[in-house]
Design an enzyme around this catalytic site. Structure first.
Site, mmCIF file in Angstrom:
data_model
loop_
_atom_site.group_PDB
_atom_site.id
_atom_site.type_symbol
_atom_site.label_atom_id
_atom_site.label_comp_id
_atom_site.label_asym_id
_atom_site.label_seq_id
_atom_site.Cartn_x
_atom_site.Cartn_y
_atom_site.Cartn_z
ATOM 1 N N GLU A 39 0.846 -1.203 0.000
ATOM 2 C CA GLU A 39 0.000 0.000 0.000
ATOM 3 C C GLU A 39 0.873 1.241 0.000
ATOM 4 O OE1 GLU A 39 -2.809 -0.003 3.250
ATOM 5 O OE2 GLU A 39 -3.831 1.791 2.504
ATOM 6 N N ASN A 81 -12.469 -1.349 -0.845
ATOM 7 C CA ASN A 81 -11.732 -1.964 0.267
ATOM 8 C C ASN A 81 -12.366 -1.514 1.581
ATOM 9 O OD1 ASN A 81 -9.241 -2.988 1.832
ATOM 10 N ND2 ASN A 81 -9.308 -0.820 2.402
ATOM 11 N N GLU A 82 -12.581 -2.438 2.467
ATOM 12 C CA GLU A 82 -13.141 -2.128 3.788
ATOM 13 C C GLU A 82 -14.265 -1.100 3.657
ATOM 14 O OE1 GLU A 82 -10.129 -1.503 6.839
ATOM 15 O OE2 GLU A 82 -9.448 -3.569 6.611
ATOM 16 N N TYR A 132 -6.593 -9.140 11.458
ATOM 17 C CA TYR A 132 -5.252 -8.866 11.981
ATOM 18 C C TYR A 132 -5.071 -9.523 13.349
ATOM 19 C CZ TYR A 132 -4.241 -5.575 8.259
ATOM 20 O OH TYR A 132 -3.979 -5.020 7.032
ATOM 21 N N GLU A 148 -5.969 -9.258 3.638
ATOM 22 C CA GLU A 148 -5.173 -8.564 4.652
ATOM 23 C C GLU A 148 -5.128 -9.443 5.890
ATOM 24 O OE1 GLU A 148 -5.853 -4.385 5.437
ATOM 25 O OE2 GLU A 148 -6.415 -4.033 3.338
ATOM 26 N N GLN A 155 2.170 -6.099 5.518
ATOM 27 C CA GLN A 155 2.363 -5.761 4.117
ATOM 28 C C GLN A 155 3.783 -6.160 3.727
ATOM 29 O OE1 GLN A 155 1.164 -1.782 3.108
ATOM 30 N NE2 GLN A 155 -0.796 -1.968 4.201
HETATM 31 O O1 AHR Z 1 -2.918 -2.610 6.253
HETATM 32 C C1 AHR Z 1 -3.215 -1.404 6.871
HETATM 33 C C2 AHR Z 1 -4.685 -1.040 6.784
HETATM 34 O O2 AHR Z 1 -5.448 -1.971 7.490
HETATM 35 C C3 AHR Z 1 -5.292 -1.058 5.407
HETATM 36 O O3 AHR Z 1 -5.080 0.131 4.716
HETATM 37 C C4 AHR Z 1 -6.751 -1.228 5.690
HETATM 38 O O4 AHR Z 1 -7.427 -1.878 4.653
HETATM 39 C C5 AHR Z 1 -6.766 -2.004 6.990
HETATM 40 O O5 AHR Z 1 -7.607 -1.451 7.921
#
Ligand code: AHR
Length: 498
Positions: free
Chosen positions: A25, A172-173, A244, A301, A350
């Site tokens: 990103e 995205n999101e 995450y 992600e 990432q």
């Molecule tokens: O990876 C960092 C961020 O996490 C991304 O931009 C977003 O899609 C997510 O919330």
């Protein structure tokens, strides 16, 4: 002693190489500095891409790269990133650190990076603040071969031939930074936007990805599918999922990447193992609409998210990476393999210098993180067939509610007939003797590599080789049986000739 059972004759599904995909990103030092330094940089580069980084990524056989975001994607206007660089618009990257984005890395540069890596392309379109026309024209610019306004513009900008867009994310999101939408509303506008993501190349359909849920938001999955799914083929090929690993489970206090205790070790691994529950429960909802599993789950992600390294820009999400991250990677990659009937792609967040990065850079220096090594040890699973396997486990940990199994594993057979076993030992203190049975299949020879160390062992620019993959030759073979000891806190890869 733990029994480990493998039946190479029972195939459980194809392991898409894309299960080991990456995400880059416009965030912090991921693209700029980490990957792209520009042609005039003193850092050795090819067409602006750092040679050291590209070479290290090629060793992982990176199968696919997602770009330009993330939250950045829904603020990205692709026309700002084409044409002569001195005329490209400058903007403030409001999401990530408030720094100037000069758009010197745009569509042409991304496609050049993927060419150098030899990987597939995954473009994430802007549905949050962009128009249908803008999205539609981007696809035309990239993929239309004939005469058209956008194809002509691409040619004027120096690229005669169209590129291939393998994957396209429609927002995205969208439940958060991508527009704060409700699932029914997103589902409706997804239907509209995706209509204009045209397939200009015969025989090469773009794989369209709808924005899926945040972690355990099952309502989102259900409502988006209800709105989008049964309206004819071609509407959607995949649906994303973001999850995450946060050691504390609390976004307010994520904890340090380097300075953590044994309890936090097990809490982190417990948090990462939740991935299996998410795959199963979102998968069960997907099964209701799509029992034939035509729609892929795209976990685009995933990874650890800690507090940033002290003294760095909080908006840059720069964190160090230890054996704990290698275990997180190993556990997740085993899980993705085990669920390859539904999971068609996964992209670690990432690639360089951001969150659970495989590489870190500082000026002209680059180091490989423990996560890089885990990916390196799993790369032979790419394009293999998952085979039936299981290992006996026991629950370990220091606190009630934060117990984890001591081992995870997955096994595949590659096109050349070799078997690949990957196993993780989550215990901080206890090695485990493994007794493996390979059904009726005699093992001709076996070799392996291991990654092990203290829980917070890591590489630095001063000491880049503290954590490294080393040869593992402690496997005894007797016909169809093997025995070996997997050390505490380790990731293991075995390659067997059968
Ligand atoms: O990876 C960092 C961020 O996490 C991304 O931009 C977003 O899609 C997510 O919330």
């Amino acid at each position: 002693m733990a029994l480990f059972y493998v039946n190479p004759n029972v195939k459980k599904g194809h392991i898409n190489p894309e299960l080991q995909g990456h995400f880059s990103e416009h965030l912090g030092r991921c693209i700029y500095e980490g990957i792209y330094v520009g042609e005039d940089s003193p850092v050795p580069n090819v067409n602006g891409m750092r040679t050291d980084v590209v070479e290290a990524l090629k060793e992982l056989h990176v199968p696919v790269l997602r770009w330009p975001g993330g939250c950045f994607a829904d603020e990205y206007h692709w026309k700002d990133g084409i044409g002569p660089k001195e005329r490209r618009k400058k903007m403030i990257n409001t999401h990530w650190g408030g720094v100037v984005e000069d758009n010197s890395f745009g569509t042409h540069e991304f496609m050049e990076l993927c060419r150098q890596l030899g990987c597939k392309t995954y473009i994430n379109g802007n549905l949050g603040s962009g128009t249908v026309q803008e999205m539609s024209e981007w696809v035309e610019y990239m993929t239309f071969e004939g005469v058209s306004p956008m194809a002509d513009l691409r040619k004027e900008n120096g690229h005669e031939q169209s590129w291939t867009v393998d994957y396209f994310g429609v927002g995205n999101e969208s439940w958060g930074c991508g527009g704060n939408m409700r699932p029914e509303y997103y589902g409706d506008i997804y239907r509209r936007y995706q209509t204009y993501v045209r397939n200009y190349k015969s025989g090469k359909e773009i794989y369209k990805i709808a924005c899926g849920a945040n972690a355990d938001d099952y309502h989102w999955t259900d409502k988006v599918l209800e709105t989008v799914f049964d309206h004819g083929s071609g509407f959607m090929s995949g649906m994303s999922l973001h999850y995450y690993t946060i050691p504390t489970g609390d976004w307010g206090v994520k904890g340090s990447a380097l300075d953590f205790d044994e309890k936090t070790w097990y809490r982190t691994l417990k948090a990462t193992l939740k991935m299996e529950e998410l795959i199963k429960r979102h998968g069960a909802i997907m099964d209701q609409y799509d029992p034939e599993k035509k729609i892929g789950m795209v976990i685009d992600e995933w990874g650890t998210w800690y507090d940033v390294e002290p003294g760095t820009n909080p908006g840059f999400l720069y964190q160090q990476n230890t054996m704990r991250d290698a275990l997180v990677a190993g556990i997740n990659l085993n899980l993705f393999n085990k669920h390859c009937d539904r999971v068609q792609m996964a992209n670690i967040a990432q690639m360089v210098n951001v969150l659970q990065a495989v590489l870190l850079t500082e000026g002209d220096k680059m180091i490989k993180t423990p996560t890089w090594y885990a990916f390196h040890m799993y790369r032979d699973h790419q394009d293999g067939e998952l085979v039936e396997s299981s290992v006996e486990t026991r629950q370990i940990g220091l606190e009630d509610g934060y117990q984890v199994p001591n081992l995870t594993e997955s096994v595949s057979v590659a096109k050349d007939g070799k078997l690949h076993v990957t196993m993780t030992n989550l215990s901080l203190t206890e090695s485990e003797r493994i007794q493996g049975f390979f059904a009726e299949t005699p093992i001709k020879s076996i070799k392996g590599t291991i990654l092990t160390g203290a829980m917070n062992a890591h590489n630095t620019f001063e000491a880049p080789d503290q954590v490294q993959e080393t040869a593992f030759d402690g496997v005894d073979v007797h016909g169809n049986q093997v025995e070996f000891t997997i050390p505490a806190c380790s990731v293991l890869h075995l390659e067997a000739e059968i």
